[in-house]
Design an enzyme around this catalytic site. Structure first.
Site, PDB file in Angstrom:
ATOM      1  N   ASN A 118      85.015  -0.008  10.911  1.00  0.00           N
ATOM      2  CA  ASN A 118      85.307  -1.032  11.909  1.00  0.00           C
ATOM      3  C   ASN A 118      84.132  -1.145  12.870  1.00  0.00           C
ATOM      4  OD1 ASN A 118      87.868  -1.620  10.985  1.00  0.00           O
ATOM      5  ND2 ASN A 118      88.941  -0.369  12.500  1.00  0.00           N
ATOM      6  N   ARG A 132      90.741  -1.162   6.028  1.00  0.00           N
ATOM      7  CA  ARG A 132      89.820  -0.141   5.542  1.00  0.00           C
ATOM      8  C   ARG A 132      90.427   0.693   4.411  1.00  0.00           C
ATOM      9  NH1 ARG A 132      88.234   2.931  10.854  1.00  0.00           N
ATOM     10  NH2 ARG A 132      90.434   2.447  11.235  1.00  0.00           N
TER      11      ARG A 132
END
Length: 757
Positions: free
Chosen positions: A38, A20
């Site tokens: 996520n 990320r």
């Protein structure tokens, strides 16, 4: 030109690896807006911006990904723009069926090491330094999505400075779940055998204790190790005695590659394995005059080396007197201790002290073991650093599968979609602790990967505890899989192949479809079924399992089968074991001497005849030491005849007779051992050539614990390839029983596909 917007789904090992932050940095650099999060499938992204920037983003997503990421799939869909003005990391979601892959534990990265050894850095000397590119993963994850509250770091609240790093998109620790520092993270303690905390700096005092010859228990990523100075003979001998481990070699941790090269021959492939993020134990040839104490690897020309893989290890090796024995924290045959109270209780009679800390381990995980073969690693034990990363197969599983594995060197596997999640090493299912590790491991994997098994595969042996576990399950379809078929299917799955192939499965033992003990098998096999085409001529095992632990008994069976009552005179084997006539008589009684075609027992017999080993202290010891004995420069070999018929029979007794003839003529043992290995390789080649003529198959899969023998494997593969065969060998899972669960899962899936067409 206006903005475009894409919805992007990334699947694979993409959580807990800095994915990320990488996406945030990449999108921001390219001037894209949107968000990343996520979820149970992996990573979900929406990007919006100029078309060329978006295309650049999609290309870079795969090829510039973080070092620990493993991208399996990127799915892109065009959607309507919404006029975002920035790119954000948003909260994780946990709804839906889980498909996220969990990263394996990874060795400390170079950036973290620089901080640890920089006196000006706030993490100087801190034993729990980590970032998005390294540190604990699988061993601390309790559930997914992979976020701090679902790890064993949940009890440690981040301080202001760690929180600032965690929330800064430009920082290496952005969303690194185990982030911590001396102010807010776990802490080391050195305690005595009674659990009382000892004064002073734990690392310095632990190193001093090792220098005094004491035995320490050290808490690692996946459990406790037992450590001594590897150059100290007395300390190594004391550890061996207290641990009840008579002969099996200990692993040794060295400071760096330079120290490894002082002890062993290390080629480029082996150096890369040692220094990889997985940091396995690598089996290497020991250099003459090595300063390692003889008690570390008695009578062994090889040594298992590993490099430090946690900050604690690096700090301890910096101050320690030399290389350290670092062996599993257990009494022989028990699983590794991983809970603090359990370790103190189980290891108090072995360790003089404990270098421990307060970060819990959620899942016990032993060190992995690997050998190099033809430019790549071949796993001997697949565990820390590899598990739970999956083996992807070419075809999907129609229904979720649990494969329960074998009895020895057990692993289990759970499978769904195209993934088989092969567990960490469980061990031999011989006691309650190991069985509990097996059952709790299955519970963890099925929860972690959201697998509710509909199909359960198991070995055919009715007395295996793994089989009993399977048949006691309710509301599942059971699939019994023959042991050696599972071995070959494991090799096929390891290589992404379906078969059919000529499968050569050589191991210690496995339950055959005819009720006898198999172990020297030539099969026509695919992922659905198999046919037994050839095998070693069966011999009796005098006393059954007793003969496995006492190889001289199998030697007597081979000799009496070949020579009858007129055994060759002058053999030291018979002088050492005066009860051989009684054992020969037992060998003729089928009730007490089951027949076996085991290749492992043939190696045992030859080892005993050569005086290598009459009785073993660990599984495979006689065969391992026979390989160690062999003269690598000897190229001669012994012939073995092959009986014709519908099922061919290779005469292992021919090799035994040749060994006896050479021994009685004064040929040195190392030469005989080498000729025996070459004879086995020639016999395998001969049988495969004959079977190719019958079947038309020119692809051979080699599996089973016997093919951990590098001398044999090199000679078999070379002969087969010289005759035009394509040869499949293992790399991602071990050839031994640690790979059986993968084969069971692959077979169960293939049969399920066939049944549901």
């Amino acid at each position: 030109m206006g903005s475009i917007r894409y919805e992007v789904r990334v699947e694979g090992v993409v959580q807990g690896v800095g994915f990320r932050p990488f996406v945030h940095s990449l999108a921001t650099r390219l001037g894209l807006a949107g968000h990343v999060r996520n979820d149970v499938h992996g990573v979900f992204i929406e990007i919006e911006g100029a078309a060329d920037a978006a295309e650049h983003f999609l290309c870079s997503l795969r090829y510039e990904a973080p070092p620990l990421a493993v991208i399996e799939k990127i799915a892109v869909e065009s959607i309507e723009p919404v006029s975002d003005d920035e790119f954000r990391i948003v909260g994780s979601t946990s709804a839906g069926s889980r498909a996220t892959l969990v990263s394996a534990d990874s060795a400390t990265c170079a950036d973290c090491l620089r901080e640890m050894f920089d006196p000006a850095d706030r993490r100087f000397g801190y034993a729990f330094t980590n970032c998005t590119n390294c540190g604990p993963r699988f061993t601390v994850v309790r559930d997914i999505p992979y976020d701090r509250p679902l790890t064993t770091m949940s009890a440690f609240d981040m301080c202001a400075r760690c929180a600032a790093e965690y929330h800064d998109p430009g920082d290496r620790r952005f969303h690194a779940q185990p982030v911590c520092c001396p102010e807010c993270g776990p802490r080391l303690r050195l305690v005595d055998a009674a659990g009382a905390t000892l004064p002073g700096d734990p690392i310095a005092e632990a190193a001093a204790a090792l220098g005094r010859g004491e035995i320490l228990s050290v808490k690692g990523l996946g459990g406790y190790h037992l450590a001594v100075d590897a150059t100290d003979q007395d300390a190594s001998s004391a550890l061996r005695k207290r641990k009840h481990r008579e002969d099996k070699p200990f692993a040794v941790m060295v400071r760096d590659l330079a120290q490894a090269r002082e002890l062993c021959a290390v080629n480029e492939v082996e150096a890369a394995l040692l220094a990889s993020r997985r940091r396995p134990i690598v089996l290497l040839d020991m250099l003459p005059g090595s300063r390692i104490a003889p008690a570390v690897a008695p009578g062994n020309r090889q040594l298992g080396l590993m490099l430090p893989y946690t900050p604690l290890h690096h700090l301890l090796l910096r101050d320690a007197p030399g290389p350290l024995v670092l062996t599993s924290g257990n009494v022989s045959d028990e699983p590794i201790a991983y809970r603090d109270d359990e370790a103190l209780h189980r290891l108090a009679g072995i360790a003089d002290g404990f270098l421990t800390h307060d970060r819990p381990i959620h899942m016990r995980t032993d060190d992995s073991v690997v050998r190099s073969f033809r430019g790549r690693g071949m796993l001997v034990r697949r565990s820390r650093g590899y598990a739970p990363e999956p083996v992807a197969l070419p075809r999907e599983f129609p229904r979720p599968v649990l494969a329960c594995g074998a009895e020895l060197k057990n692993t289990f596997s759970v499978a769904k979609n195209r993934h088989v999640f092969v567990s960490h090493h469980i061990g031999d299912l011989e006691n309650y602790e190991t069985l509990r590790s097996f059952t709790t491991g299955i519970e963890h994997f099925t929860r972690l990967f959201d697998v509710e098994p509909a199909v359960v595969a198991h070995d055919l042996h009715p007395e295996y505890l793994s089989t009993k576990y399977a048949v006691d399950l309710d509301d599942v379809d059971l699939v019994g899989v023959q042991h050696h078929h599972a071995h070959i299917a494991s090799c096929l799955a390891d290589n992404g192949a379906d078969g059919p192939v000529l499968g050569v499965a050589f191991d210690g033992l496995g339950y055959g479809t005819d009720g006898t003990i198999w172990g020297g098998e030539f099969l026509r096999a695919d992922l659905v079924d198999f046919q037994r085409l050839a095998h070693l001529e069966p011999v009796p095992l005098p006393g059954g399992t007793t003969a496995i632990k006492q190889p001289w008994r199998t030697a007597v069976a081979y000799l009496s089968g070949r020579y009858g009552d007129d055994l060759p005179t002058g053999l030291d084997l018979l002088r050492r074991n005066e009860t051989w006539p009684e054992v020969a008589a037992v060998a003729r009684q089928r009730a007490h001497s089951p027949l076996t075609s085991s290749a492992g027992r043939l190696f045992d017999a030859v080892a005993a005849i050569l005086g290598v080993r009459d009785a073993i202290n660990y599984e495979g010891q006689a065969a391992i030491e026979l390989e160690q004995l062999a003269d690598r420069d000897e190229r001669g070999g012994y012939p073995a005849s092959v009986s014709t018929g519908n099922v061919l029979r290779a005469q292992g007794a021919d090799l035994v007779a040749a060994v006896v003839d050479d021994l009685r003529s004064g040929t040195p043992g190392p030469v005989i051992a080498a000729r025996f290995h070459t004879g086995i390789a020639a016999m395998i080649h001969d049988v495969c050539v004959r079977l190719r003529e019958r079947t038309g198959l020119a692809e051979v899969a080699l599996s089973g614990g016997v093919f951990q023998n590098m001398l044999l494997l090199h000679r078999v593969v070379a002969r087969l390839e010289s005759s035009g065969f394509r040869v499949l060998v293992h790399s991602r899972v071990p050839p031994n029983d640690g790979g059986v669960s993968l084969g069971q899962a692959a077979i169960a899936g293939a049969r399920d596909r066939g049944a549901r067409r």
